[in-house]
Motif scaffolding. Structure first.
Motif, PDB file in Angstrom:
ATOM      1  N   SER A 147       0.841  -1.214   0.000  1.00 46.78           N
ATOM      2  CA  SER A 147       0.000   0.000   0.000  1.00 46.78           C
ATOM      3  C   SER A 147       0.871   1.258   0.000  1.00 46.78           C
ATOM      4  O   SER A 147       0.553   2.241  -0.676  1.00 46.78           O
ATOM      5  CB  SER A 147      -0.918   0.026   1.226  1.00 46.78           C
ATOM      6  N   ALA A 150       2.363   1.661  -3.351  1.00 44.00           N
ATOM      7  CA  ALA A 150       1.345   2.223  -4.250  1.00 44.00           C
ATOM      8  C   ALA A 150       1.250   3.744  -4.110  1.00 44.00           C
ATOM      9  O   ALA A 150       0.881   4.439  -5.055  1.00 44.00           O
ATOM     10  CB  ALA A 150      -0.014   1.587  -3.971  1.00 44.00           C
ATOM     11  N   VAL A 189       1.637  -3.585  -7.734  1.00 44.05           N
ATOM     12  CA  VAL A 189       0.564  -2.670  -7.313  1.00 44.05           C
ATOM     13  C   VAL A 189      -0.670  -2.886  -8.182  1.00 44.05           C
ATOM     14  O   VAL A 189      -1.800  -2.979  -7.685  1.00 44.05           O
ATOM     15  CB  VAL A 189       1.049  -1.199  -7.379  1.00 44.05           C
ATOM     16  N   LYS A 190      -0.457  -2.973  -9.499  1.00 47.46           N
ATOM     17  CA  LYS A 190      -1.568  -3.132 -10.447  1.00 47.46           C
ATOM     18  C   LYS A 190      -2.361  -4.405 -10.128  1.00 47.46           C
ATOM     19  O   LYS A 190      -3.589  -4.386 -10.028  1.00 47.46           O
ATOM     20  CB  LYS A 190      -1.021  -3.184 -11.882  1.00 47.46           C
ATOM     21  N   GLN A 193      -4.221  -4.157  -6.702  1.00 47.22           N
ATOM     22  CA  GLN A 193      -5.371  -3.247  -6.751  1.00 47.22           C
ATOM     23  C   GLN A 193      -6.531  -3.854  -7.539  1.00 47.22           C
ATOM     24  O   GLN A 193      -7.686  -3.735  -7.145  1.00 47.22           O
ATOM     25  CB  GLN A 193      -4.956  -1.894  -7.350  1.00 47.22           C
ATOM     26  N   GLU A 196      -8.187  -6.221  -5.473  1.00 48.67           N
ATOM     27  CA  GLU A 196      -8.627  -5.579  -4.235  1.00 48.67           C
ATOM     28  C   GLU A 196      -7.980  -6.182  -2.991  1.00 48.67           C
ATOM     29  O   GLU A 196      -8.611  -6.376  -1.955  1.00 48.67           O
ATOM     30  CB  GLU A 196     -10.162  -5.592  -4.137  1.00 48.67           C
TER      31      GLU A 196
END
Length: 198
Positions: A147, A150, A189-190, A193, A196
């Motif tokens: 996080s 990100a 990160v992609k 995310q 979720e």
């Protein structure tokens, strides 16, 4: 039967309403361009089933679903292009009657409408598969670190924030890459995310 179609894309909404009106057991179809309009229709009219898009201005289809569960007996069918697990889980929690993807024919949609009016539930199989295969492999600490990644934080900045050594953060980052099967921060990160996980 009386139906409501809530969809913010005019051409799509209009086409869907025209096709539904051609079905012999459909008496009328109310239209709404956003979630607030949908709620206004449900307050004013007796509707057997509402077909809602998720992402709409002012209030989302999920907001309308939650409102309807508290204030109406209307059956709620969410029709969406989004396979996002978070949306699906929120809809299930709120008691959605059907949650299906937009890549279906009018005859399939009518079948779904009849299914929910008979008191049954229907969910697209792809969404159930997504939930089954969506177990998050990252530990709480790895999620926290990813996080921060990100948010554009460097290893050094993360180490200061979490009171860990720079080397420890690098080890955590490598472990995250291995678990996700990616080779860099952007990919990690992609993926996290999209699923979720962060």
């Amino acid at each position: 039967m009386k139906l409501l179609v809530a969809e913010d894309q005019f051409m799509l909404r209009d086409a869907l309403c025209q096709l539904l009106l051609m079905e012999e057991d459909v008496d009328c179809v109310f239209q709404a361009a956003d979630g607030l309009e949908a709620i206004a229709v449900l307050e004013r009219e007796t509707v057997d089933a509402a077909i809602l898009d998720i992402e709409m201005p002012r209030k989302s289809g999920l907001d309308v679903l939650e409102w309807a569960r508290a204030n109406s007996n209307t059956k709620i069918i969410i029709v969406t292009t989004f396979k996002r697990i978070g949306y699906f889980q929120r809809a299930i929690k709120a008691g959605v009657d059907a949650y299906v993807l937009k890549d279906r024919s009018i005859s399939q949609l009518m079948k779904t409408i009849h299914t929910v009016l008979e008191g049954h539930k229907e969910y697209s199989p792809e969404l159930i598969e997504n939930i089954i295969s969506a177990n998050n492999p990252l530990s709480a600490q790895e999620q926290k670190i990813l996080s921060l990644i990100a948010k554009g934080k460097t290893s050094k900045e993360i180490s200061q924030l979490l009171y860990l050594s720079d080397g420890t953060i690098r080890n955590y980052t490598s472990a995250i890459f291995n678990k996700l099967g990616v080779s860099n921060r952007v990919e990690a990160v992609k993926m996290a995310q999209e699923k979720e996980w962060i």
